[in-house]
Design an enzyme around this catalytic site. Structure first.
Site, PDB file in Angstrom:
ATOM      1  CG  ASP A 189      -1.793   1.174   1.340  1.00 22.07           C
ATOM      2  OD1 ASP A 189      -2.351   1.584   0.306  1.00 22.07           O
ATOM      3  OD2 ASP A 189      -1.938   1.736   2.446  1.00 22.07           O
ATOM      4  CG  ASP A 204      -1.901   7.439   0.708  1.00 24.11           C
ATOM      5  OD1 ASP A 204      -0.884   7.944   0.226  1.00 24.11           O
ATOM      6  OD2 ASP A 204      -3.025   7.561   0.209  1.00 24.11           O
ATOM      7  N   GLY A 229      -7.189   3.940   3.466  1.00 27.80           N
ATOM      8  CA  GLY A 229      -7.064   2.761   2.617  1.00 27.80           C
ATOM      9  C   GLY A 229      -8.216   2.493   1.659  1.00 27.80           C
ATOM     10  CB  ILE A 230     -11.688   3.026   1.446  1.00 28.60           C
ATOM     11  CG1 ILE A 230     -12.033   4.317   2.189  1.00 28.60           C
ATOM     12  CG2 ILE A 230     -11.692   1.857   2.414  1.00 28.60           C
ATOM     13  CD1 ILE A 230     -13.409   4.287   2.820  1.00 28.60           C
ATOM     14  CG  ASN A 280      -3.220  12.013  -6.647  1.00 24.05           C
ATOM     15  OD1 ASN A 280      -3.205  12.704  -7.657  1.00 24.05           O
ATOM     16  ND2 ASN A 280      -4.241  12.023  -5.799  1.00 24.05           N
TER      17      ASN A 280
END
Length: 225
Positions: free
Chosen positions: A8, A10, A45-46, A119
């Site tokens: 992941d 962020d 996370g969404i 992004n």
């Protein structure tokens, strides 16, 4: 045998999550919605539109806006987020991550980004680590957000590996659920009780505590059983 790492973005490689949460909180206030810390953290996370839908639900405004208006809100939020991204530098890489990536490179492990953030390429470029990765899941190709396993299944496919050949890294509960639903080994970063309750196989309080050799030991032990 370990052959790849899926990440992941962020809250795992960099703390751009704080920019997301600030931008969402400001938008919520503009809509007359006050979010609790717990509600704000649930947005981690969404995807962008799923986050907006949750905020509207928290404020009892699910049916107040058209899809076009929702898209406008999401675009405004993203513009504010991107402004913050433009200030990022390699100094914004989280502690322990440069060492983890270097150790992975020494072992010739495949590395892929599994982030719902559109992004991601911009952020990785600002951090100076874009070239470290073998691929990035394109959020535009996703039909389901985390905790659905789709994003981690796609990341695994980009790496060209099997579920028992990868280790995946997440800081969000929804992300851990996504990894486990994909049948992969999950490393959680953050609250041990919360992440273990979602099925995390290995948890550290912060990225500074990530040691590939230690994680591999647990990974190999689990794969023996």
């Amino acid at each position: 045998m370990l052959k790849g790492l899926l990440f992941d973005l962020d809250g795992v490689l960099t703390n751009s999550a704080k920019f997301h949460l600030t931008a969402w909180n400001n938008l919520a206030k503009e809509l007359g919605i006050t979010l609790t810390d717990e509600q704000l953290n649930s947005l981690r996370g969404i995807s962008r539109m799923d986050s907006l839908e949750l905020i509207l639900k928290y404020g009892g405004q699910e049916d107040k806006y058209t899809e076009a208006e929702k898209e406008k809100f999401a675009a405004e939020k993203n513009a504010k987020f991107v402004e913050q991204v433009e200030t990022m530098t390699p100094k914004d890489i989280l502690p322990g991550i440069p060492e983890l990536l270097a150790d992975a490179k020494k072992q010739n492990l495949k590395m892929v980004i599994a982030s719902a953030s559109k992004n991601a390429p911009k952020i990785l470029t600002r951090l100076g680590i874009m070239d470290e990765f073998d691929g990035i899941v394109d959020p535009a190709t996703l039909h389901h957000g985390k905790p659905d396993p789709e994003i981690y299944e796609k990341a695994q496919a980009i790496a060209g590996l099997k579920a028992d050949e990868v280790i995946s890294f997440e800081d969000a509960a929804a992300g851990i659920e996504s990894i486990k639903a994909a049948g992969q080994f999950a490393v959680g970063i953050g609250d041990e009780k919360l992440l273990k309750s979602k099925g995390a196989d290995y948890v550290v309080p912060s990225t500074a505590d990530l040691k590939l050799s230690e994680i591999e030991k647990v990974f190999e032990e689990k794969n023996k059983n």
